[in-house]
Motif scaffolding. Structure first.
Motif, PDB file in Angstrom:
ATOM      1  N   PRO A   1       0.843  -1.213   0.000  1.00 38.93           N
ATOM      2  CA  PRO A   1       0.000   0.000   0.000  1.00 38.93           C
ATOM      3  C   PRO A   1       0.873   1.255   0.000  1.00 38.93           C
ATOM      4  CG  PRO A   1       0.102  -0.942   2.208  1.00 38.93           C
ATOM      5  CD  PRO A   1       0.884  -1.870   1.310  1.00 38.93           C
ATOM      6  N   VAL A   2       1.613   1.443  -1.063  1.00 36.24           N
ATOM      7  CA  VAL A   2       2.468   2.635  -1.205  1.00 36.24           C
ATOM      8  C   VAL A   2       2.068   3.335  -2.496  1.00 36.24           C
ATOM      9  CG1 VAL A   2       4.432   1.723   0.099  1.00 36.24           C
ATOM     10  CG2 VAL A   2       4.283   1.264  -2.366  1.00 36.24           C
ATOM     11  N   PRO A   3       2.388   4.625  -2.610  1.00 33.99           N
ATOM     12  CA  PRO A   3       1.964   5.348  -3.816  1.00 33.99           C
ATOM     13  C   PRO A   3       2.608   4.773  -5.074  1.00 33.99           C
ATOM     14  CG  PRO A   3       2.929   6.849  -2.169  1.00 33.99           C
ATOM     15  CD  PRO A   3       3.143   5.473  -1.663  1.00 33.99           C
ATOM     16  N   PRO A   4       1.949   4.985  -6.236  1.00 39.53           N
ATOM     17  CA  PRO A   4       2.620   4.639  -7.491  1.00 39.53           C
ATOM     18  C   PRO A   4       3.875   5.500  -7.636  1.00 39.53           C
ATOM     19  CG  PRO A   4       0.566   5.816  -7.926  1.00 39.53           C
ATOM     20  CD  PRO A   4       0.615   5.561  -6.451  1.00 39.53           C
ATOM     21  N   VAL A   5       4.831   4.997  -8.382  1.00 39.94           N
ATOM     22  CA  VAL A   5       6.101   5.706  -8.600  1.00 39.94           C
ATOM     23  C   VAL A   5       5.973   6.510  -9.889  1.00 39.94           C
ATOM     24  CG1 VAL A   5       8.544   5.323  -9.124  1.00 39.94           C
ATOM     25  CG2 VAL A   5       7.403   3.939  -7.364  1.00 39.94           C
ATOM     26  N   LYS A   6       6.166   7.812  -9.783  1.00 38.96           N
ATOM     27  CA  LYS A   6       6.119   8.674 -10.980  1.00 38.96           C
ATOM     28  C   LYS A   6       7.508   8.716 -11.605  1.00 38.96           C
ATOM     29  CE  LYS A   6       1.964  10.504  -9.949  1.00 38.96           C
ATOM     30  NZ  LYS A   6       0.759  10.036 -10.628  1.00 38.96           N
ATOM     31  N   GLY A   7       7.581   8.365 -12.887  1.00 41.35           N
ATOM     32  CA  GLY A   7       8.863   8.369 -13.586  1.00 41.35           C
ATOM     33  C   GLY A   7       9.231   9.748 -14.103  1.00 41.35           C
ATOM     34  N   HIS A   8      10.305   9.796 -14.869  1.00 37.95           N
ATOM     35  CA  HIS A   8      10.698  11.030 -15.559  1.00 37.95           C
ATOM     36  C   HIS A   8      11.075  10.619 -16.988  1.00 37.95           C
ATOM     37  CE1 HIS A   8      12.470  14.814 -16.636  1.00 37.95           C
ATOM     38  NE2 HIS A   8      12.280  15.316 -15.429  1.00 37.95           N
ATOM     39  N   PRO A   9      10.022  10.441 -17.850  1.00 39.24           N
ATOM     40  CA  PRO A   9      10.271   9.891 -19.184  1.00 39.24           C
ATOM     41  C   PRO A   9      11.304  10.678 -20.001  1.00 39.24           C
ATOM     42  CG  PRO A   9       7.908   9.997 -18.749  1.00 39.24           C
ATOM     43  CD  PRO A   9       8.591  10.668 -17.595  1.00 39.24           C
TER      44      PRO A   9
END
Ligand code: DHB
Ligand code: FE
Length: 280
Positions: A90-98
Motif C-alpha cells: 500500500p504505497v503510492p505509485p512511482v512517478k517516472g521522468h520519461p
C-alpha cells in the motif's frame, strides 16, 4: 544542466516494508532499524532531489526466467507496486521522468551500455522498500524516480567493474541533460545474506564493514573484486552489493560521507546504509 549531487545506498529487505505497512515499525525488533534512517529522512527532506535514479533488482516480479535483461531502464510515466504474493504494497505509485529516462537510454546506449528500454513494469520491494526507508509513508513520493533494474538473480550478473563504469556513464548522461535538475542516485540491495541452501542465514559483518569502507574510500579497488568473493564471503544474495558500485561510479572519486548505518539482523539480512555527497 542536470547534476548528480549525492548517492544513497541501502538494503531492501522486504520484511522492512511489511513492518511499516502493518504498523509494526515501533516494535522492539524493528525500532533500531528505522532509527538508523531518521537522520536520512531529515537529510533527504532538506536535500530535495528532483529525480532519483534508483538502481535496484527485480526479484522475478516484473521479469522472470523468460526474460532477463542485464540492465533495464524504466522510461514510463508511472510504475505500480508489484504484487509479490500478498497483494501490492500500500504505497503510492512511482512517478517516472520519461524525458530524462529516454535521454539516459539514448546516451547510455550510444556510450556502449546496451540498456533494455522498459515502458511498462511493476516495481517490487527492491525499489519500494528503499523509498519507504528514506521517505516514510507519504501520500505521494516527493520526487520523480527512474527505475534502473540490474540482473543479480540469474547467473551471470554484471561484474563490479561493469557496474562502476555504468555509474560513470550515468553521470555523463545526466550532465548532458539541459534542464536544471538535482539528481540523487540510489544503489540498493545487500548487504551480506543468503536465503537458500545449507548456508541460509549467513551474515558476514567483517566483510560488510570492509565493503562500506572500500566503497567510500577506494571504489576502484572494490570494483575489481570478482563475483566469487561476494558469493563466498557475503552469501548468494550478497551479490546484490554490485549495484552499490553503480551509485558510487556516478559520484566523484572523493566523496563526503554524511551518514552510515549498519545493523544485524533484519529478517535474514545485514542492513547497511550510506549517504555520500559529491564534494564539488
Ligand atoms: C530478504 C532479503 C532480500 O534481499 C530479499 O530480496 C528477500 C528477502 C530477507 O532478508 O528476508
Ligand atoms: Fe533482494
Amino acid at each position: 544542466m542536470a547534476r548528480i549531487t549525492a548517492g544513497v545506498a541501502t538494503s531492501h529487505v522486504p520484511a522492512i516494508g511489511a513492518a511499516l505497512d502493518n504498523g509494526r515499525a515501533d516494535e522492539p525488533y524493528w525500532r533500531p532499524v528505522f532509527a538508523g534512517y531518521e537522520a536520512s529522512k531529515r537529510w533527504i527532506a532538506e536535500h530535495k532531489p528532483d529525480v532519483i535514479i534508483l538502481v535496484y533488482n527485480d526479484h522475478a516480479s516484473a521479469f522472470s526466467l523468460e526474460l532477463i535483461p542485464t540492465f533495464a531502464i524504466g522510461c514510463a510515466e508511472e510504475f505500480q507496486p508489484a504484487d509479490e504474493g500478498w497483494g501490492p504494497r500500500p504505497v503510492p505509485p512511482v512517478k517516472g521522468h520519461p524525458e530524462l529516462a529516454w535521454h539516459m537510454a539514448e546516451r547510455l546506449i550510444l556510450d556502449e551500455f546496451d540498456m533494455t528500454i522498459v515502458n511498462k513494469m511493476d516495481v517490487d520491494h527492491g525499489l519500494t522498500v528503499p523509498l519507504s526507508l528514506m521517505f516514510g509513508q507519504p501520500a505521494e513520493w516527493p520526487c520523480r524516480v527512474i527505475p534502473l533494474a540490474v540482473n543479480v538473480v540469474q547467473y551471470p550478473p554484471p561484474t563490479g567493474n561493469r557496474c562502476y563504469r555504468l555509474g560513470q556513464a550515468i553521470r555523463r548522461a545526466v550532465e548532458a541533460f539541459p534542464e536544471d535538475l538535482k539528481v540523487v542516485v540510489f544503489g540498493t540491495g545487500g548487504m551480506s545474506h543468503q536465503l537458500q541452501g545449507p548456508r541460509a542465514g549467513l551474515i558476514n559483518s567483517a566483510f560488510d564493514r570492509d565493503f562500506l569502507d572500500r566503497l567510500v574510500g577506494d571504489p576502484v579497488a572494490q570494483s575489481k573484486v570478482p563475483h566469487l568473493d561476494y558469493v563466498r564471503e557475503a552469501g548468494s544474495e550478497g551479490i546484490e552489493l554490485v549495484m552499490w558500485l553503480i551509485m558510487r561510479g556516478a559520484l566523484d572519486e572523493q566523496v563526503r560521507e554524511v551518514h552510515r548505518f549498519y545493523h544485524v539482523p533484519a529478517s535474514n539480512t545485514a542492513v547497511g546504509h550510506l549517504i555520500l555527497e559529491n564534494a564539488g
